[in-house]
Design a protein around this motif. Structure first.
Motif, short mmCIF file in Angstrom:
data_model
loop_
_atom_site.label_atom_id
_atom_site.label_comp_id
_atom_site.label_asym_id
_atom_site.label_seq_id
_atom_site.Cartn_x
_atom_site.Cartn_y
_atom_site.Cartn_z
N UNK A 163 0.84 -1.19 0.00
CA UNK A 163 0.00 0.00 0.00
C UNK A 163 0.88 1.24 0.00
N UNK A 164 0.36 2.39 -0.46
CA UNK A 164 1.18 3.60 -0.48
C UNK A 164 1.77 3.95 0.89
N UNK A 165 0.98 3.85 1.93
CA UNK A 165 1.48 4.20 3.27
C UNK A 165 2.59 3.25 3.70
N UNK A 166 2.38 1.96 3.50
CA UNK A 166 3.39 0.99 3.89
C UNK A 166 4.66 1.14 3.06
N UNK A 167 4.49 1.42 1.77
CA UNK A 167 5.65 1.58 0.89
C UNK A 167 6.44 2.82 1.27
N UNK A 168 5.76 3.93 1.54
CA UNK A 168 6.44 5.17 1.91
C UNK A 168 7.25 4.98 3.18
N UNK A 169 6.72 4.20 4.11
CA UNK A 169 7.43 3.96 5.37
C UNK A 169 8.62 3.03 5.19
N UNK A 170 8.63 2.26 4.11
CA UNK A 170 9.67 1.25 3.88
C UNK A 170 10.86 1.82 3.12
N UNK A 171 10.62 2.79 2.23
CA UNK A 171 11.65 3.20 1.28
C UNK A 171 12.84 3.89 1.96
N UNK A 172 14.03 3.50 1.52
CA UNK A 172 15.25 4.23 1.90
C UNK A 172 15.76 5.06 0.73
N UNK A 173 15.43 4.65 -0.51
CA UNK A 173 15.76 5.44 -1.70
C UNK A 173 14.55 6.32 -1.98
N UNK A 174 14.68 7.64 -1.74
CA UNK A 174 13.51 8.52 -1.64
C UNK A 174 13.20 9.30 -2.90
N UNK A 175 13.96 9.12 -3.96
CA UNK A 175 13.64 9.72 -5.25
C UNK A 175 12.77 8.72 -6.01
N UNK A 176 11.58 9.15 -6.42
CA UNK A 176 10.64 8.21 -7.01
C UNK A 176 10.22 8.63 -8.41
N UNK A 177 10.00 7.62 -9.25
CA UNK A 177 9.54 7.82 -10.62
C UNK A 177 8.55 6.70 -10.94
N UNK A 178 7.90 6.79 -12.10
CA UNK A 178 7.03 5.72 -12.54
C UNK A 178 5.57 6.09 -12.54
N UNK A 179 4.75 5.23 -13.11
CA UNK A 179 3.33 5.51 -13.26
C UNK A 179 2.59 5.58 -11.93
N UNK A 180 3.14 4.97 -10.88
CA UNK A 180 2.49 5.01 -9.57
C UNK A 180 3.11 6.01 -8.62
N UNK A 181 4.11 6.76 -9.10
CA UNK A 181 4.83 7.67 -8.21
C UNK A 181 3.96 8.81 -7.71
N UNK A 182 3.04 9.29 -8.53
CA UNK A 182 2.18 10.40 -8.09
C UNK A 182 1.33 9.97 -6.90
N UNK A 183 0.79 8.76 -6.95
CA UNK A 183 -0.04 8.29 -5.84
C UNK A 183 0.80 8.10 -4.58
N UNK A 184 2.04 7.64 -4.74
CA UNK A 184 2.90 7.49 -3.58
C UNK A 184 3.30 8.85 -3.02
N UNK A 185 3.58 9.82 -3.90
CA UNK A 185 3.95 11.17 -3.44
C UNK A 185 2.81 11.82 -2.67
N UNK A 186 1.57 11.52 -3.06
CA UNK A 186 0.42 12.06 -2.33
C UNK A 186 0.37 11.50 -0.91
N UNK A 187 0.84 10.26 -0.74
CA UNK A 187 0.84 9.65 0.59
C UNK A 187 2.00 10.15 1.44
N UNK A 188 3.09 10.60 0.80
CA UNK A 188 4.25 11.10 1.54
C UNK A 188 4.90 12.23 0.73
N UNK A 189 4.51 13.47 0.97
CA UNK A 189 5.04 14.61 0.20
C UNK A 189 6.54 14.83 0.38
N UNK A 190 7.17 14.19 1.37
CA UNK A 190 8.61 14.38 1.57
C UNK A 190 9.43 13.64 0.52
N UNK A 191 8.82 12.75 -0.24
CA UNK A 191 9.54 12.05 -1.29
C UNK A 191 9.85 12.99 -2.45
#
Length: 381
Positions: A163-191
């Motif tokens: 899930x976006x919340x679980x993924x945002x909490x897991x990531x150590x590499x914080x630069x994100x790209x891809x078709x799902x990156x916008x939804x993940x950025x909405x869950x964690x604007x610090x990315x």
């Protein structure tokens, strides 16, 4: 536990290679469609990319023709085809793989598969990923698909579906790209969200394809979740494949193979005391068969067939499960089978049953396809 995949190693794109022939890159695995003709050095002769969540089957091959015309080359100059394998759209992945395999067979060239994570990551300029990049792919469900890469574009750990919340909490590499990156950025604007790099880059796809080994970089779908709709599992009666069934079994086998086994061939195999098999009956209709043998501690599926109109209903799975159970009873600790490299539907079934590639027999079949030798260990507990 979230679904995981073993990471596939890719090297940084080279400045040049010794191969001067062209790579045709095809991608329609996400929400777009892209075609490129590329020199292995990374020089694109021509490319075309469009938004396309649907209709890729109608537009992909015309795009190939337009790109060929723009590059002023003949398709016979193509030395290899590279295609994205997913994850992404089930329909788009299948369309891309089918087109790639058909073109490769027509042109007599190898086809290689490249996953979308690598094809997207390699399209991000080095100065924008000094600490690496995480590729996030939309699944159209709660979970997002993601894989991280370091600055050298070596995968960091496994691919995940979270899930976006679980993924945002897991990531150590914080630069994100891809078709799902916008939804993940909405869950964690610090990315750090690089919105320009959404889909597989066709030029990077081509260069990765030039580097890949066709024996291991197979053009097979990479799925991180099952299809949305699963067909109902057929209710079957399994009859031992004995002499009384041989004529029906031969007729059934002929519905699945261009060079089918006749009743005499099946009978010779059935007469072997190490052999065993069943014919699957649904109602009063024979719909499938499997024939295997276990001469020692290694068992082998000799042939399996399901009537075309009865496929995708779990019949082959039930037959293989029965063969595995019987092989276990006979003391086998492993099961082998063989499948054409282009038979993606069967390959996906065998993967889901725990079979893994053991070897390749190049150009084994009459149509020039390789044979994949698959093996599964049998739990003796």
């Amino acid at each position: 536990m979230p679904p995981r995949l073993r990471p596939t190693p890719y090297v940084e794109l080279p400045a040049h290679t010794v191969n001067d022939e062209l790579i045709l890159a095809l991608d329609c695995a996400t929400d777009g469609c892209a075609v490129a003709l590329v020199h292995p050095s990374g020089q694109a002769l021509a490319l075309e990319s469009v938004d396309a969540e649907r209709g890729q089957a109608e537009i992909l091959l015309p795009m190939v023709e337009r790109v060929r015309d723009a590059a002023h080359v003949a398709l016979t100059e193509v030395a290899r085809i590279a295609v994205t394998t997913g994850p992404g759209s089930f329909t788009g992945i299948r369309i891309g793989l089918s087109a790639a395999r058909g073109l490769a067979l027509t042109l007599g060239v190898p086809v290689v598969g490249v996953d979308c994570f690598a094809a997207i990551a390699h399209g991000v300029p080095a100065d924008l990923r000094p600490h690496g990049v995480t590729v996030v792919i939309e699944s159209k469900r709660d979970a997002l698909f993601a894989q991280s890469f370091d600055a050298a574009l070596t995968p960091v750990g496994d691919a995940l579906a979270l899930s976006p919340a679980a993924l945002a909490a897991t990531l150590t590499v914080r630069t994100i790209v891809g078709t799902g990156a916008a939804r993940l950025a909405a869950a964690d604007p610090s990315l750090q969200f690089l919105s320009a790099y959404r889909r597989p880059d066709p030029v990077s796809l081509a260069v990765l394809g030039a580097l890949a080994d066709p024996a291991t970089a197979l053009a097979r779908p990479l799925y991180l979740r099952p299809p949305d709709a699963a067909p109902p599992r057929a209710k079957l009666k399994l009859e031992p494949l004995g002499p009384a069934w041989l004529d029906l079994a031969a007729a059934l086998h002929a519905t699945s193979f261009d060079a089918p086994w006749d009743a005499a061939s099946l009978g010779a195999s059935v007469a072997d005391p190490t052999s065993f098999g069943w014919i699957a009956i649904e109602g009063a209709q024979p719909v499938g068969l499997v024939l295997a043998r276990a001469p020692a501690d290694q068992a082998e599926i000799l042939t399996i067939a399901v009537r075309p109109e009865a496929r995708r209903r779990g019949i082959a799975r039930q037959l293989i499960e029965a063969a595995l159970a019987e092989a276990k009873q006979r003391g086998a600790d492993s099961m082998f089978l063989e499948v054409a490299a282009g038979n993606e539907q069967a390959g996906a079934l065998y993967d889901s049953l725990g079979f893994a590639q053991e070897a390749i027999r190049p150009r084994y079949y009459a149509d020039g396809q390789d044979a994949r030798i698959l093996k599964r260990k049998i739990d003796r507990v």
